[in-house]
Design an enzyme around this catalytic site. Sequence first.
Site, PDB file in Angstrom:
ATOM      1  N   HIS A   1       6.587  14.156   4.406  1.00  0.00           N
ATOM      2  CA  HIS A   1       6.038  14.182   3.041  1.00  0.00           C
ATOM      3  C   HIS A   1       6.686  15.302   2.222  1.00  0.00           C
ATOM      4  CE1 HIS A   1       2.181  12.725   5.206  1.00  0.00           C
ATOM      5  NE2 HIS A   1       2.617  11.683   4.504  1.00  0.00           N
TER       6      HIS A   1
ATOM      7  N   LYS B   1      -8.563   3.912   5.565  1.00  0.00           N
ATOM      8  CA  LYS B   1      -8.428   4.789   6.722  1.00  0.00           C
ATOM      9  C   LYS B   1      -9.769   5.470   6.916  1.00  0.00           C
ATOM     10  CE  LYS B   1      -3.532   5.295   6.401  1.00  0.00           C
ATOM     11  NZ  LYS B   1      -2.355   6.138   6.279  1.00  0.00           N
TER      12      LYS B   1
ATOM     13  N   ARG C   1      10.400   5.458   5.199  1.00  0.00           N
ATOM     14  CA  ARG C   1      10.999   6.031   6.409  1.00  0.00           C
ATOM     15  C   ARG C   1      11.929   5.032   7.071  1.00  0.00           C
ATOM     16  NH1 ARG C   1       5.289   7.386   8.881  1.00  0.00           N
ATOM     17  NH2 ARG C   1       5.087   5.340   7.936  1.00  0.00           N
TER      18      ARG C   1
ATOM     19  N   SER D   1       1.533  11.109   9.939  1.00  0.00           N
ATOM     20  CA  SER D   1       0.385  11.996  10.162  1.00  0.00           C
ATOM     21  C   SER D   1      -0.362  11.569  11.422  1.00  0.00           C
ATOM     22  CB  SER D   1      -0.568  11.939   8.968  1.00  0.00           C
ATOM     23  OG  SER D   1       0.100  12.289   7.793  1.00  0.00           O
TER      24      SER D   1
HETATM   25  O1  PNS Z   1      -0.441   8.018   2.772  1.00  0.00           O
HETATM   26  P1  PNS Z   1      -0.869   6.595   2.695  1.00  0.00           P
HETATM   27  O2  PNS Z   1      -2.112   6.383   3.520  1.00  0.00           O
HETATM   28  O3  PNS Z   1       0.215   5.623   3.065  1.00  0.00           O
HETATM   29  O4  PNS Z   1      -1.235   6.331   1.166  1.00  0.00           O
HETATM   30  C1  PNS Z   1      -1.765   5.084   0.733  1.00  0.00           C
HETATM   31  C2  PNS Z   1      -2.397   5.244  -0.650  1.00  0.00           C
HETATM   32  C3  PNS Z   1      -3.485   6.295  -0.601  1.00  0.00           C
HETATM   33  C4  PNS Z   1      -1.345   5.646  -1.655  1.00  0.00           C
HETATM   34  C5  PNS Z   1      -2.991   3.856  -1.037  1.00  0.00           C
HETATM   35  O5  PNS Z   1      -3.835   3.404  -0.041  1.00  0.00           O
HETATM   36  C6  PNS Z   1      -3.742   3.941  -2.361  1.00  0.00           C
HETATM   37  O6  PNS Z   1      -3.143   3.951  -3.408  1.00  0.00           O
HETATM   38  N1  PNS Z   1      -5.083   4.014  -2.274  1.00  0.00           N
HETATM   39  C7  PNS Z   1      -5.921   4.134  -3.430  1.00  0.00           C
HETATM   40  C8  PNS Z   1      -6.685   2.847  -3.684  1.00  0.00           C
HETATM   41  C9  PNS Z   1      -5.794   1.814  -4.328  1.00  0.00           C
HETATM   42  O7  PNS Z   1      -5.311   1.974  -5.437  1.00  0.00           O
HETATM   43  N2  PNS Z   1      -5.592   0.722  -3.584  1.00  0.00           N
HETATM   44  C10 PNS Z   1      -4.812  -0.401  -4.033  1.00  0.00           C
HETATM   45  C11 PNS Z   1      -3.386  -0.313  -3.555  1.00  0.00           C
HETATM   46  S1  PNS Z   1      -2.574  -1.828  -3.908  1.00  0.00           S
END
Ligand code: PNS
Length: 160
Positions: free
Chosen positions: A17, A41, A91, A129
């Site tokens: 990150h 999650k 990645r 992570s």
């Molecule tokens: O680090 P991550 O877990 O890959 O991040 C994913 C994240 C937090 C960016 C994604 O799950 C997100 O944007 N969550 C917020 C809720 C949302 O907008 N969901 C719709 C995504 S299409």
Amino acid sequence: MSTAVYPGTFDPITYGHIDVAERAAKVFSELIILVMNNRAKAQTMFSVEERVSMIRNVFSNIPNIRISSYHGLLVDYARSTGHNVIIRGLRAVSDFEYEMTMAAANRRMYDPFDTFFLMTDTKYSFISSSLVKEIAVNGGKIDPWVPESVKWEILKKIEN
Ligand code: PNS
């Protein structure tokens, strides 16, 4: 002034990150690292506040990186702040399908939304992570993947 937003769960932040954030901060005049409460999650090791504080500590020497948090849809954050440029790290090819789906869904919900992808350095291409936490919980060394300050926060959690 060009602002980009780098959202993620960051539970916890890793060198992967950090690499993406540092690259993005060289391209955009301001980078907001946005800690999201990702419901998908279910169980995070760190609270949003703890994640924000760890990330602040890591980037204290980079003046154009700001840390914030948000609960809800990313598109609602973009709509309400006017920050429509989103950074995500890739990645490996395996990340692509998930990222493409997310970028497309976000665009469908809010048209001005644009996702910019940055490749992480290959030396970080397998770090996540989850992997770092799994290694730490099972007594492995995590020094190559997280900064010292983050390592100690993980070890404190495991001891408790
Ligand atoms: O680090 P991550 O877990 O890959 O991040 C994913 C994240 C937090 C960016 C994604 O799950 C997100 O944007 N969550 C917020 C809720 C949302 O907008 N969901 C719709 C995504 S299409």
